[in-house]
Scaffold this motif. Sequence first.
Motif, PDB file in Angstrom:
ATOM      1  N   GLY A   9     -11.201   6.849  -0.360  1.00  0.00           N
ATOM      2  CA  GLY A   9     -10.103   6.461  -1.235  1.00  0.00           C
ATOM      3  C   GLY A   9     -10.487   5.279  -2.105  1.00  0.00           C
ATOM      4  O   GLY A   9     -11.581   4.733  -1.994  1.00  0.00           O
ATOM      5  N   ARG A  38      -0.307  13.989   1.614  1.00  0.00           N
ATOM      6  CA  ARG A  38      -0.155  12.675   0.992  1.00  0.00           C
ATOM      7  C   ARG A  38       1.296  12.217   1.061  1.00  0.00           C
ATOM      8  O   ARG A  38       2.212  13.029   1.137  1.00  0.00           O
ATOM      9  CB  ARG A  38      -0.636  12.696  -0.456  1.00  0.00           C
ATOM     10  CG  ARG A  38       0.204  13.539  -1.407  1.00  0.00           C
ATOM     11  CD  ARG A  38      -0.456  13.592  -2.785  1.00  0.00           C
ATOM     12  NE  ARG A  38       0.334  14.388  -3.735  1.00  0.00           N
ATOM     13  CZ  ARG A  38      -0.090  14.722  -4.955  1.00  0.00           C
ATOM     14  NH1 ARG A  38      -1.284  14.327  -5.372  1.00  0.00           N
ATOM     15  NH2 ARG A  38       0.679  15.446  -5.742  1.00  0.00           N
ATOM     16  N   THR A  90      -1.028   9.011  -7.020  1.00  0.00           N
ATOM     17  CA  THR A  90      -1.103   7.801  -6.200  1.00  0.00           C
ATOM     18  C   THR A  90      -0.313   7.976  -4.910  1.00  0.00           C
ATOM     19  O   THR A  90       0.875   8.321  -4.939  1.00  0.00           O
ATOM     20  CB  THR A  90      -0.562   6.592  -6.980  1.00  0.00           C
ATOM     21  OG1 THR A  90      -1.403   6.347  -8.106  1.00  0.00           O
ATOM     22  CG2 THR A  90      -0.515   5.348  -6.093  1.00  0.00           C
ATOM     23  N   VAL A  92      -0.876   7.539  -0.164  1.00  0.00           N
ATOM     24  CA  VAL A  92      -1.769   7.496   0.991  1.00  0.00           C
ATOM     25  C   VAL A  92      -2.078   8.938   1.369  1.00  0.00           C
ATOM     26  O   VAL A  92      -1.155   9.746   1.543  1.00  0.00           O
ATOM     27  CB  VAL A  92      -1.138   6.743   2.174  1.00  0.00           C
ATOM     28  CG1 VAL A  92      -2.077   6.765   3.376  1.00  0.00           C
ATOM     29  CG2 VAL A  92      -0.809   5.309   1.784  1.00  0.00           C
ATOM     30  N   TYR A  93      -3.347   9.245   1.472  1.00  0.00           N
ATOM     31  CA  TYR A  93      -3.792  10.598   1.791  1.00  0.00           C
ATOM     32  C   TYR A  93      -4.207  10.657   3.262  1.00  0.00           C
ATOM     33  O   TYR A  93      -4.996   9.826   3.731  1.00  0.00           O
ATOM     34  CB  TYR A  93      -4.958  10.996   0.888  1.00  0.00           C
ATOM     35  CG  TYR A  93      -4.511  11.352  -0.514  1.00  0.00           C
ATOM     36  CD1 TYR A  93      -4.020  10.376  -1.376  1.00  0.00           C
ATOM     37  CD2 TYR A  93      -4.553  12.665  -0.968  1.00  0.00           C
ATOM     38  CE1 TYR A  93      -3.573  10.703  -2.649  1.00  0.00           C
ATOM     39  CE2 TYR A  93      -4.125  13.006  -2.240  1.00  0.00           C
ATOM     40  CZ  TYR A  93      -3.630  12.020  -3.075  1.00  0.00           C
ATOM     41  OH  TYR A  93      -3.197  12.347  -4.339  1.00  0.00           O
ATOM     42  N   THR A 113      -5.842   7.110   3.901  1.00  0.00           N
ATOM     43  CA  THR A 113      -6.655   6.351   2.950  1.00  0.00           C
ATOM     44  C   THR A 113      -5.891   6.273   1.630  1.00  0.00           C
ATOM     45  O   THR A 113      -5.327   7.266   1.162  1.00  0.00           O
ATOM     46  CB  THR A 113      -8.048   6.990   2.768  1.00  0.00           C
ATOM     47  OG1 THR A 113      -8.847   6.157   1.923  1.00  0.00           O
ATOM     48  CG2 THR A 113      -7.984   8.388   2.177  1.00  0.00           C
ATOM     49  N   GLN A 114      -5.861   5.085   1.057  1.00  0.00           N
ATOM     50  CA  GLN A 114      -5.069   4.868  -0.159  1.00  0.00           C
ATOM     51  C   GLN A 114      -5.828   5.364  -1.388  1.00  0.00           C
ATOM     52  O   GLN A 114      -7.009   5.048  -1.579  1.00  0.00           O
ATOM     53  CB  GLN A 114      -4.764   3.379  -0.331  1.00  0.00           C
ATOM     54  CG  GLN A 114      -4.002   3.033  -1.597  1.00  0.00           C
ATOM     55  CD  GLN A 114      -2.572   3.519  -1.568  1.00  0.00           C
ATOM     56  OE1 GLN A 114      -1.862   3.344  -0.576  1.00  0.00           O
ATOM     57  NE2 GLN A 114      -2.112   4.129  -2.666  1.00  0.00           N
ATOM     58  N   THR A 116      -5.198   5.190  -5.482  1.00  0.00           N
ATOM     59  CA  THR A 116      -4.381   4.606  -6.540  1.00  0.00           C
ATOM     60  C   THR A 116      -4.966   5.004  -7.889  1.00  0.00           C
ATOM     61  O   THR A 116      -6.147   4.764  -8.151  1.00  0.00           O
ATOM     62  CB  THR A 116      -4.334   3.081  -6.432  1.00  0.00           C
ATOM     63  OG1 THR A 116      -3.807   2.711  -5.147  1.00  0.00           O
ATOM     64  CG2 THR A 116      -3.451   2.478  -7.513  1.00  0.00           C
TER      65      THR A 116
END
Length: 119
Positions: A9, A38, A90, A92-93, A113-114, A116
């Motif tokens: 990420g 997500r 965008t 969190v995955y 994992t973020q 953005t």
Amino acid sequence: QVQLKESGGGLVQPGGSLRLSCAASGYIFSPNTMGWYRQAPGKQRELVAAVTSYGSANYADSVKGRFTVSRDNAKNAVYLQMNSLKPEDTAVYYCNYKREVGVVTYDSWGQGTQVTVSS
């Protein structure tokens, strides 16, 4: 029990690309489905893409043509190639491992994992 560890990420500009990876360990049985969900702030967690151990994949309509999910059964890994990223991607995955045995579904989740997407 299955443990999942994500990586890949980060921050990317609109139109850019990212590749997420997820490695599974523990008691892994086939057939199974591995994929990515997500969750954006204030929204429910949603399916992004998933692929079975036979190689059959499905995608959310919002990512079709931009994201590609793949897996390596020998490594117990699943990947998400994200192209043409948009700000609305965008979130969190989360990596997911799912196995169905009769009417029982076994789910395992990564820590997230973020991703953005911003200029």
